[in-house]
Design a protein around this motif. Structure first.
Motif, PDB file in Angstrom:
ATOM      1  N   TRP A 128       0.793  -1.250  -0.066  1.00  0.00           N
ATOM      2  CA  TRP A 128      -0.115  -0.111  -0.041  1.00  0.00           C
ATOM      3  C   TRP A 128       0.805   1.093  -0.051  1.00  0.00           C
ATOM      4  O   TRP A 128       0.515   2.219  -0.582  1.00  0.00           O
ATOM      5  CB  TRP A 128      -0.668  -0.045   1.172  1.00  0.00           C
ATOM      6  N   LEU A 129       1.976   1.233   0.694  1.00  0.00           N
ATOM      7  CA  LEU A 129       2.949   2.351   0.707  1.00  0.00           C
ATOM      8  C   LEU A 129       3.745   2.827  -0.489  1.00  0.00           C
ATOM      9  O   LEU A 129       3.997   3.743  -0.715  1.00  0.00           O
ATOM     10  CB  LEU A 129       3.729   2.243   2.138  1.00  0.00           C
ATOM     11  N   SER A 130       3.935   1.700  -1.323  1.00  0.00           N
ATOM     12  CA  SER A 130       4.962   1.720  -2.208  1.00  0.00           C
ATOM     13  C   SER A 130       4.293   2.014  -3.592  1.00  0.00           C
ATOM     14  O   SER A 130       4.811   2.190  -4.947  1.00  0.00           O
ATOM     15  CB  SER A 130       6.070   0.630  -2.533  1.00  0.00           C
TER      16      SER A 130
ATOM     17  N   ASP B 207      -4.317   4.964   4.576  1.00  0.00           N
ATOM     18  CA  ASP B 207      -5.223   4.455   5.390  1.00  0.00           C
ATOM     19  C   ASP B 207      -5.478   2.889   5.424  1.00  0.00           C
ATOM     20  O   ASP B 207      -5.110   2.163   6.508  1.00  0.00           O
ATOM     21  CB  ASP B 207      -6.882   4.768   4.655  1.00  0.00           C
ATOM     22  N   GLU B 208      -5.277   2.134   4.192  1.00  0.00           N
ATOM     23  CA  GLU B 208      -4.937   0.778   4.286  1.00  0.00           C
ATOM     24  C   GLU B 208      -3.791   0.379   5.058  1.00  0.00           C
ATOM     25  O   GLU B 208      -3.782  -0.702   5.500  1.00  0.00           O
ATOM     26  CB  GLU B 208      -4.943   0.270   2.751  1.00  0.00           C
ATOM     27  N   ALA B 209      -2.514   1.114   4.660  1.00  0.00           N
ATOM     28  CA  ALA B 209      -1.205   0.652   5.248  1.00  0.00           C
ATOM     29  C   ALA B 209      -1.312   0.876   6.836  1.00  0.00           C
ATOM     30  O   ALA B 209      -1.011  -0.076   7.465  1.00  0.00           O
ATOM     31  CB  ALA B 209      -0.275   1.626   4.869  1.00  0.00           C
ATOM     32  N   ARG B 210      -2.299   1.823   7.381  1.00  0.00           N
ATOM     33  CA  ARG B 210      -2.242   2.082   8.746  1.00  0.00           C
ATOM     34  C   ARG B 210      -3.031   0.895   9.138  1.00  0.00           C
ATOM     35  O   ARG B 210      -2.676   0.286  10.350  1.00  0.00           O
ATOM     36  CB  ARG B 210      -3.042   3.171   9.081  1.00  0.00           C
TER      37      ARG B 210
END
Ligand code: ADP
Length: 412
Positions: A217-219, A226-229
């Motif tokens: 999700w971050l890359s 949000d999803e990464a969190r």
């Protein structure tokens, strides 16, 4: 004295001059004083003789005591030991009285003995301490060293008395029992390795998956924070879960003193069932939990009570594992008994306990298992009894056995 009376009777003026009378008076009073002194001296001698005889009687009776004994002055100085002590330590009475008694203790125990003795003398209270006393040939044995003050009617200390009881053999038995108890516990934990690995592995795998998701999700070109969190939060949750499993295992393996608290009985049972789930499943056993919400809280040491339930469940799994011809069923129940006690039962459909062995199975070292130690049930019984409860076995219907135990409920 007679002379004085004679003189006082008025004859003096006829027979003696005044001067002579004065001299005679002086001589007579000196004679009276020395007579009095002689009486006092005799009395003192008698008292001394009585004291000497009492001391001798005390010494003889001390020497007859089949244990080491001693006494000291009220201030704790100049101890006198009996023959047993001198024979054992090889220290002479003179040396002991001059403070050499301290050398009778093992060098590592001298400090604590002197501290304890100083404390007793300062507070005037009786007390005891375990310490090693070195025999004349250099061998040390553990003794229970006791000292107590004897007081007169005014409450003042007149003497200190003490004894040394050899508890070395007892200590060795206790140590051996402790080692065996720990070995028994560790064996139980050894059997659990598979299910523990499973319990820890699950959250670890989830952590790896979620970490990969989080990175993805971050890359992305447009990162979805949000999803990464959310993925990161799942990592934290699973990390805690793995940590909890490890903590509960470490608590089981640790030797901890009885720490009484209010224990939520059903939560305590659940914790054990989480640990044993893998083992139960591996044996194709169906678990039924009948944990009544009115069971409530017991007064007890949570870790030790978990150990009891763990042992009973593992024994049940063993017993069921040996059968092939019947449904494989394990039931763990809790309820509030009619007498206000908490009743916990572990029932299985295993091979059951032969009527002639119902009592024997609680004996230490009784086992019918090839690799068994036979310590589990005896440890369980001692834990339950230390909690003021009772542990017993009865036949299950139609097969197997029921191990039940009671605990005191927290007063509400
Ligand atoms: P160990 O499990 O090492 O043998 P335990 O003290 O726990 O030691 O058990 C002693 C014995 O009691 C076992 O060997 C077994 O014969 C018997 N036993 C214990 N639990 C059960 C059970 N649930 N069903 C039948 N027998 C049991």
């Amino acid at each position: 004295m007679v002379g004085i009376l004679y003189l006082e009777n008025g004859l003096s003026s006829h027979l003696f001059t005044e001067e002579q009378v004065a001299v005679l008076r002086l001589l007579a009073s000196q004679a009276a004083i020395s007579l009095e002194n002689a009486a006092l001296y005799r009395e003192a001698q008698e008292t001394q003789e009585r004291a000497r005889r009492a001391a001798e009687e005390l010494r003889v009776s001390y020497d007859m005591i089949p244990a080491q004994a001693w006494n000291t002055q009220p201030d704790g100085l100049y101890p006198a030991f009996n023959k047993q002590w001198h024979d054992y330590t090889g220290i002479s009475p003179e040396s002991a009285r001059a403070g050499g008694w301290v050398d009778s203790y093992h060098p590592e125990d001298r400090g604590k003995v002197v501290r304890k003795w100083t404390e007793l003398v300062q507070t005037g209270t009786a007390g005891e301490i375990e310490a090693r006393i070195v025999r004349h040939d250099g061998v040390s044995r553990v003794f229970l060293v006791r000292g107590a003050p004897m007081r007169d009617e005014t409450g003042a200390i007149v003497k200190w008395f003490g004894t040394h009881t050899d508890i070395d053999d007892l200590k060795r038995v206790e140590e051996a029992q402790e080692v065996l108890a720990r070995a028994g516990r560790l064996t139980a934990l050894g059997e659990l390795t598979a299910s523990i690995a499973h319990e820890v592995n699950q959250p670890l795998m989830a952590i790896v998956t979620n970490a990969a998701t989080c990175l993805r999700w971050l890359s992305d070109d447009q990162p979805n924070v949000d999803e990464a969190r959310q993925a990161a939060e799942r990592i934290i949750r699973d990390g805690h879960r793995a940590g909890d499993v490890i903590t509960s295992i470490r608590a089981l393996a640790r030797k901890s003193p009885l720490a009484m608290a209010d224990v939520d009985v059903n939560a305590m049972i659940e914790d054990v069932l989480v640990l044993t789930r893998g083992e139960v499943q591996r044996h194709g056993i169906t678990l039924h939990e009948t944990l009544r919400s009115d069971a409530g809280a017991a007064v007890g040491d949570r870790i030790q009570l978990q150990q009891v339930v763990l042992n009973l469940v593992l024994n049940a799994v063993d017993a069921i594992g040996l059968t092939e011809d019947r449904p494989r069923r394990l039931e763990v129940s809790s309820e509030r008994s009619s007498q206000g006690k908490i009743l916990i039962a572990v029932s299985d459909s295993g091979h059951g306990v032969d009527a002639s062995r119902m009592d024997k199975i609680f004996d230490a070292f009784f086992t019918t298992k090839p690799g068994g130690l036979g310590m589990g049930l005896s440890i369980c019984r001692s834990i339950v009894e230390a909690h003021g409860g009772r542990l017993w076995v009865s036949p299950n219907d139609p097969d197997g056995s029921v191990f039940s135990f009671t605990l005191n409920a927290v007063a509400t």
